[in-house]
Design a protein around this motif. Structure first.
Motif, short mmCIF file in Angstrom:
data_model
loop_
_atom_site.label_atom_id
_atom_site.label_comp_id
_atom_site.label_asym_id
_atom_site.label_seq_id
_atom_site.Cartn_x
_atom_site.Cartn_y
_atom_site.Cartn_z
N VAL A 247 6.98 40.07 9.99
CA VAL A 247 8.11 40.95 10.22
C VAL A 247 8.38 41.74 8.95
O VAL A 247 8.35 41.19 7.84
CB VAL A 247 9.36 40.17 10.63
CG1 VAL A 247 10.60 41.08 10.69
CG2 VAL A 247 9.15 39.49 11.98
N PHE A 248 8.62 43.03 9.11
CA PHE A 248 8.93 43.91 7.98
C PHE A 248 10.34 44.46 8.14
O PHE A 248 10.78 44.77 9.25
CB PHE A 248 7.90 45.03 7.88
CG PHE A 248 6.54 44.54 7.48
CD1 PHE A 248 6.22 44.36 6.14
CD2 PHE A 248 5.58 44.23 8.43
CE1 PHE A 248 4.97 43.88 5.76
CE2 PHE A 248 4.33 43.77 8.07
CZ PHE A 248 4.02 43.58 6.73
N MET A 249 11.03 44.58 7.01
CA MET A 249 12.40 45.08 6.99
C MET A 249 12.49 46.28 6.06
O MET A 249 12.00 46.24 4.92
CB MET A 249 13.36 43.98 6.50
CG MET A 249 14.79 44.45 6.30
SD MET A 249 15.85 43.20 5.50
CE MET A 249 16.11 42.07 6.87
N LYS A 250 13.15 47.33 6.54
CA LYS A 250 13.42 48.48 5.69
C LYS A 250 14.77 48.29 5.00
O LYS A 250 15.76 47.95 5.65
CB LYS A 250 13.44 49.79 6.49
CG LYS A 250 13.74 51.00 5.61
CD LYS A 250 13.71 52.32 6.37
CE LYS A 250 14.03 53.48 5.43
NZ LYS A 250 14.01 54.80 6.09
N GLU A 251 14.79 48.50 3.69
CA GLU A 251 16.05 48.49 2.96
C GLU A 251 16.76 49.81 3.25
O GLU A 251 16.75 50.74 2.45
CB GLU A 251 15.83 48.30 1.46
CG GLU A 251 17.12 48.13 0.70
CD GLU A 251 16.91 47.95 -0.81
OE1 GLU A 251 17.87 48.18 -1.55
OE2 GLU A 251 15.79 47.57 -1.22
N ILE A 252 17.36 49.86 4.42
CA ILE A 252 17.98 51.09 4.90
C ILE A 252 19.10 51.53 3.96
O ILE A 252 19.85 50.71 3.46
CB ILE A 252 18.52 50.88 6.34
CG1 ILE A 252 17.35 50.91 7.34
CG2 ILE A 252 19.55 51.91 6.72
CD1 ILE A 252 17.74 50.69 8.76
N SER A 253 19.14 52.82 3.72
CA SER A 253 20.24 53.50 3.04
C SER A 253 20.19 53.38 1.53
O SER A 253 20.25 54.39 0.83
CB SER A 253 21.59 52.99 3.57
OG SER A 253 22.66 53.71 3.02
N SER A 254 20.08 52.17 1.00
CA SER A 254 20.23 52.02 -0.45
C SER A 254 18.96 52.33 -1.22
O SER A 254 19.03 52.80 -2.36
CB SER A 254 20.70 50.61 -0.78
OG SER A 254 19.86 49.64 -0.20
N ASP A 255 17.78 52.07 -0.68
CA ASP A 255 16.57 52.26 -1.47
C ASP A 255 15.33 52.60 -0.65
O ASP A 255 14.42 53.25 -1.15
CB ASP A 255 16.30 50.99 -2.30
CG ASP A 255 15.67 51.32 -3.64
OD1 ASP A 255 15.18 52.44 -3.80
OD2 ASP A 255 15.67 50.44 -4.53
N GLY A 256 15.23 52.10 0.56
CA GLY A 256 14.05 52.36 1.37
C GLY A 256 12.88 51.45 1.09
O GLY A 256 11.77 51.69 1.59
N ASN A 257 13.09 50.41 0.28
CA ASN A 257 12.00 49.47 -0.02
C ASN A 257 11.61 48.65 1.21
O ASN A 257 12.35 48.59 2.20
CB ASN A 257 12.42 48.51 -1.13
CG ASN A 257 12.59 49.17 -2.49
OD1 ASN A 257 13.09 48.55 -3.41
ND2 ASN A 257 12.20 50.42 -2.64
#
Length: 690
Positions: A375-385
């Motif tokens: 599973v992959f998670m996008k660091e939405i909003s703050s950085d996009g990592n």
């Protein structure tokens, strides 16, 4: 009435004075989730002062418009129920109510002599990887007569090409096909895999579908032309515009309609499905520095977009039943704390899961291998990592509560990268890549350095997963690395060097009290991990070290007044939320003495502001995830409830129109830019302790 009750009553009155004419249950949040399934299928209805479903356009999580329109035609008269099309031949339906659950947002509007109930369902089934991996949501429109008479009714809805790009000047192509469903497919003319523009992916296709049964019609074309066709005729022309062009060139829309026929007092439903599919899904670096292209999990069982959409409609009744059960469970469990707490948890779930995607790879024979699930998670909003450890950690309670193995798949992606030997540092990696969806690692070791933060986070999550699941495989497979990071924590966690914590926006600081807590708990967690795999020597050693560190830490970290912990050692006038103590409670370690918890509990009473306790003395803002972590370890229900109420006062008080921001001012409720982030999964911290 105590201070907490006064603040709560004042803020609830302020909220009520700004309330819209329609009812909102349980509260009216800043932004309402409509279709929230992935970082790229994320549609919301902004609120602020209270916007009806047909007052404004839905928005992507960034705040950019998404064309999504709905009309109902009643005895020849057309009413808008979704979007803000400014249609000359239609009047606006009148919203009567709004309600949300963990999986659904439900609106009731009056359109002449009928009520229109619009239900947006974003399934949350993390234990069902097939369903959870499908990047689609449902909109069901039910119509019922309210005057005791029967009426001739048709339903219409369209989407624009704004769903496929972050640049409205780009050219798109489209098509419509008819099988068991009528499906519109829209995509950029020039595809750019693994590339974002304004956080929209520039690859793949958007889909809008309806069951091909009964009197169903479709049309593609310029927005005003297509909408007027329905408003004036109650049906579409079954024609396709083949003048492919830019998104903003006469705004092509993709419309579907259904003639329901004669409708009485019994509700007649129509369901639409909306989604976005791309393949490949993500790039991921593996052994030797090779980059593999991974696909969505659902491809292991479904072989085309048409089969995906067909499956969606087949399982819709089961998805509704699963949503009923999930909604009821999370509400009932949350109400054991309070109604305010239930308002927070049920709003947070879709947002947390909407930042994640489930992937698999192909084996050497070209077959999809479900044993390779990550599973992959996008660091939405703050950085996009990609898979940022200190974003997964605050979100971790939602995974422990709903499906611990889902959380393990997030950790597997990190640990499998570490196991390649490509990452050179002695502490754990901060993230898997600086720009989602490219999980290319940090082979140079120059990722954002949070050595104590991330090492402690991984150890706490590893043990909590094992405790919840009773599955020893993760800690056995990764024992070498978990132990390596424990060795680092022994060196650097009691007196942390100058570094940043998860709250990196607050800056670098040496000797952080709360950061040391994280590291010490990590050491003690490794003692339990060692015990679970039969390594009694390590267990004894790490248990002893952690206990001795706690004693020394108390001397370093307690203010001279003995009233609170400091922000940093020796800085007696400073303090902050000691939210990292949550790890001690989560793991059941009882590592820190109860007197520390009681001291902090009493201090929070003295320093709480209208919207919560400041994160620390460097600023007056706070974070909702850490506020709820702190509430979970409060020693008095009154303090717990005050912290929970402060979060409700912020999100339900008309202070924002963004998807649940987690960073905001404690004095006036002013939100910062942290919108739609998955860290709201941490709002389930009290549920994770159950």
């Amino acid at each position: 009435m105590n201070l907490f009750a006064c603040l709560s009553a004042l803020l609830l009155l302020r909220s009520a004075l700004a309330a819209p004419s329609w009812s909102a249950t349980p509260i009216l949040p800043g932004s309402i989730p409509l279709a929230v399934r992935t970082p790229y299928l994320s549609a919301w209805l902004p609120q602020g002062g209270g916007q009806a479903l047909n007052d404004v356009w839905p928005q992507f999580w960034t705040g950019s418009a998404l064309g999504w329109t709905g009309f109902v035609n009643v005895d020849g008269a057309s009413y808008t129920f979704l979007g803000n099309p400014n249609a000359p031949h239609s009047q606006k339906a009148v919203q009567k109510s709004f309600e949300y659950t963990a999986t659904r947002s439900i609106f009731v509007l009056s359109a002449g002599a009928v009520d229109v109930t619009v239900t947006f369902l974003s399934p949350v089934e993390p234990a069902n990887l097939l369903v959870q991996s499908i990047p689609f949501a449902y909109m069901t429109v039910s119509v019922a007569s309210t005057d005791g008479r029967s009426h001739d009714v048709s339903i219409y809805s369209d989407i624009s090409a704004e769903w496929v790009s972050g640049d409205d000047n780009l050219a798109v192509t489209w098509g419509t096909y008819q099988l068991n469903q009528i499906v519109h497919e829209i995509q950029l003319n020039a595809q750019q895999p693994f590339t974002e523009v304004n956080d929209h992916i520039q690859h793949g296709s958007a889909y809008y579908a309806i069951e091909n049964d009964g009197d169903v019609t479709f049309q593609t074309g310029a927005d005003q032309d297509v909408r007027n066709q329905f408003a004036l005729n109650g049906r579409l022309a079954n024609t396709q515009d083949t003048n492919f062009r830019a998104i903003n060139n006469n705004w092509p829309v993709f419309a579907l309609s259904k003639h329901l026929g004669t409708v009485g007092s019994s509700a007649v439903p129509t369901t639409f499905a909306i989604g976005h599919i791309r393949d490949p899904l993500i790039e991921y670096v593996v052994a030797g520095g090779t980059v593999e292209q991974r696909s969505s999990y659902f491809w292991s069982q479904l072989n085309s977009p048409a089969s995906v959409i067909d499956y969606l409609f087949q399982v819709y009744p089961a998805s509704v039943k699963a949503a009923d059960q999930f909604d009821a469970k999370i509400k009932a469990d949350s109400l054991k704390i309070s109604a305010n707490y239930a308002a927070i948890t049920t709003l947070s779930v879709r947002q947390a899961f909407g930042a994640t995607e489930i992937s698999i790879r192909k084996d050497s024979h070209g077959n999809y291998d479900t044993n390779s699930t990550l599973v992959f998670m996008k660091e939405i909003s703050s950085d996009g990592n990609v898979n940022t450890v200190d974003v997964i950690f605050p979100a971790w309670p939602v995974f422990l509560y709903t499906s611990p193995v889902y959380g393990k798949y997030l950790l597997d992606a990190l640990l499998q990268y570490v196991a390649t030997g490509l990452y050179p540092n002695k502490w754990t990696v901060h993230d898997l890549g600086s720009s989602y969806p490219r999980a290319l690692g940090h082979n140079d070791g120059n990722d954002e350095a949070m050595p104590v933060e991330e090492s402690g986070n991984i150890l706490i999550m590893a043990l909590s997963y094992t405790q919840k699941s009773k599955d020893l495989s993760f800690i056995k497979t990764n024992f070498q690395y978990l132990d390596q990071w424990t060795q680092f924590l022994i060196q650097d966690s009691l007196i942390p060097e100058l570094q940043i914590s998860s709250d990196d926006f607050a800056g670098h600081l040496a000797n952080q009290t709360n950061l040391a807590v994280k590291g010490i708990i990590g050491i003690r967690a490794m003692a339990e991990i060692a015990n679970l795999v039969g390594d009694t020597a390590r267990r004894a050693n790490y248990t002893s070290i952690a206990a001795s560190y706690v004693q020394k830490w108390q001397g370093f970290a307690t203010a001279a007044s003995r009233q609170h912990l400091t922000l940093a050692y020796g800085q007696d006038s400073t303090w902050g939320l000691a939210y990292n103590l949550f790890g001690d409670k989560l793991l059941g370690l009882n590592l820190f003495p109860q007197s520390v918890y009681q001291m902090q509990n009493d201090w929070y009473k003295a320093v709480i502001n209208p919207f919560g306790v400041p994160l620390d003395t460097r600023n007056t803002f706070t974070k909702s995830d850490w506020t709820i972590f702190t509430a979970a370890i409060a020693t008095e229900p009154a303090v717990r409830d005050s912290l929970v109420s402060a979060v409700v006062n912020f999100i339900g008080g008309g202070h924002t129109d963004a998807p649940f921001p987690d960073l905001y001012e404690t004095g006036d409720g002013r939100a910062y830019g942290f919108r739609a982030r998955p860290v709201v999964g941490g709002h389930l911290a009290l549920l994770a302790l159950m």
